[in-house]
Design a protein around this motif. Structure first.
Motif, short mmCIF file in Angstrom:
data_model
loop_
_atom_site.label_atom_id
_atom_site.label_comp_id
_atom_site.label_asym_id
_atom_site.label_seq_id
_atom_site.Cartn_x
_atom_site.Cartn_y
_atom_site.Cartn_z
N SER A 152 -6.94 -7.57 -2.98
CA SER A 152 -8.30 -7.68 -2.45
C SER A 152 -8.65 -6.50 -1.54
CB SER A 152 -8.46 -8.98 -1.67
OG SER A 152 -7.74 -8.95 -0.45
N GLN A 153 -7.63 -5.74 -1.12
CA GLN A 153 -7.86 -4.64 -0.19
C GLN A 153 -7.65 -3.27 -0.82
OE1 GLN A 153 -5.56 -5.28 3.40
NE2 GLN A 153 -6.05 -7.47 3.47
N SER A 210 -3.15 -8.18 -1.12
CA SER A 210 -3.19 -6.72 -1.27
C SER A 210 -4.23 -6.30 -2.29
CB SER A 210 -1.82 -6.20 -1.69
OG SER A 210 -0.85 -6.45 -0.71
N GLU A 261 -6.59 -16.65 4.50
CA GLU A 261 -6.44 -15.33 3.91
C GLU A 261 -6.49 -15.40 2.39
OE1 GLU A 261 -6.49 -12.49 5.54
OE2 GLU A 261 -6.76 -13.65 7.37
N LYS A 307 -13.11 -11.88 -2.87
CA LYS A 307 -13.22 -10.46 -3.19
C LYS A 307 -12.71 -10.14 -4.60
CE LYS A 307 -12.73 -8.73 1.56
NZ LYS A 307 -11.91 -7.86 2.44
N ALA A 321 -9.41 -13.55 0.23
CA ALA A 321 -9.05 -12.63 -0.84
C ALA A 321 -9.64 -13.07 -2.17
CB ALA A 321 -7.53 -12.53 -0.96
N GLN A 373 0.84 -1.20 0.00
CA GLN A 373 0.00 0.00 0.00
C GLN A 373 0.87 1.25 0.00
OE1 GLN A 373 -3.76 0.55 0.19
NE2 GLN A 373 -2.65 2.33 -0.64
#
Length: 272
Positions: free
Chosen positions: A93-94, A91, A185, A192, A189, A61
């Motif tokens: 997915s976020q 990452s 996790e 998503k 992910a 990020q």
């Protein structure tokens, strides 16, 4: 790994992409490679588990925040190998701005101290690797390496345990769920990302992680290969960390052609 990657794989892939007009940022996550920071002291497999559950997501990020201060981009792709692959996947997915994610040799099974890697190798992979040794039966050099103990004894031991010892003991080691733990996790992910973003999975066909991906995810949840919400690519005779230049170049060419294809698809969707 740091921004060079094992066997400088990241360097060669990045150079291929940049030579074809793509901007590429390679970076070392905190505590690794060229970056400052300290990785908490722990056993190797515990460290792997931390990575596989998102240890470096914040670093990704921050890297994206940095490049946005430098210039504007039409599309953003996150990619990585092994631990970098699962980090990229989680990452993506976020982070809403990410349109494409490319995972090379991504593990779907958590590493832990209880995993017996001599048993973890799937039967399909053992057979495939064994076939690569057939061509060496008539090679004096290969036999000389074998006699001197220079051969890959770790892999040979795994093949022996999987194909021969198992038959004698009757140990049912086929089901890796009994010796490993699936990664929650990764599945979180995937729910998503898949169907929402462009996803490419790349594996070497001799990589046991590929067979775990097939068994525990691809074939299990998407048995119809024509309806899978992701793309996949196998590197012929490729291993887990893409140790040969040829493997790295193969991956780089596939990544570029895939990104080019997805870019044209997005342009056509906008025109429609």
């Amino acid at each position: 790994m740091g921004c060079e990657g094992d066997f400088r794989a990241y360097v060669r892939i990045a150079r291929h992409l940049s030579e074809n007009g793509l901007y590429v940022l390679r970076f070392s996550p905190s505590g690794l490679g060229f970056s400052d920071g300290i990785v908490d002291e722990c056993r190797r497999n515990i460290f792997f588990t931390k990575i596989e559950t998102g240890l470096f997501v914040d670093d990704i990020q921050k890297a994206l925040d940095f490049i946005r201060t430098e210039m504007e981009f039409d599309t953003i792709t996150i990619a990585g190998i092994c631990g970098g692959a699962i980090s990229a996947f989680i990452s993506a997915s976020q982070i809403n701005e990410v349109q494409n994610v490319i995972s090379i040799g991504m593990p779907t099974i958590l590493d832990n101290d209880e995993v017996d890697y001599n048993v973890r190798m799937p039967k399909e992979q053992a057979i495939l690797i064994l076939k690569t040794y057939y061509s060496k039966l008539f090679s004096p050099f290969s036999w000389w390496r074998f006699i001197r103990g220079k051969s890959d004894w770790v892999t040979l031991k795994m093949i022996f345990n999987k194909l021969i010892l198992r038959k004698k003991t009757g140990v049912n080691s086929e089901d890796s769920e009994k010796i490993s733990i699936t990664n929650p996790e990764f599945y979180k992910a995937s729910r998503k990302i898949l169907g929402q973003k462009n996803v490419l999975f790349i594996y070497g066909d001799t990589d046991w992680i590929y067979w775990e991906f097939v068994k525990h995810f691809a074939d299990k949840y998407y048995p119809d290969k024509n309806k899978r919400p992701f793309d996949s690519y196998l590197i012929s005779n490729g291993n887990h960390m893409l140790t040969w230049v040829e493997m790295q170049e193969d991956a780089a060419k596939k990544i570029y052609s895939w990104l080019n294809e997805k870019t044209h698809q997005n342009i056509n969707l906008l025109k429609d």
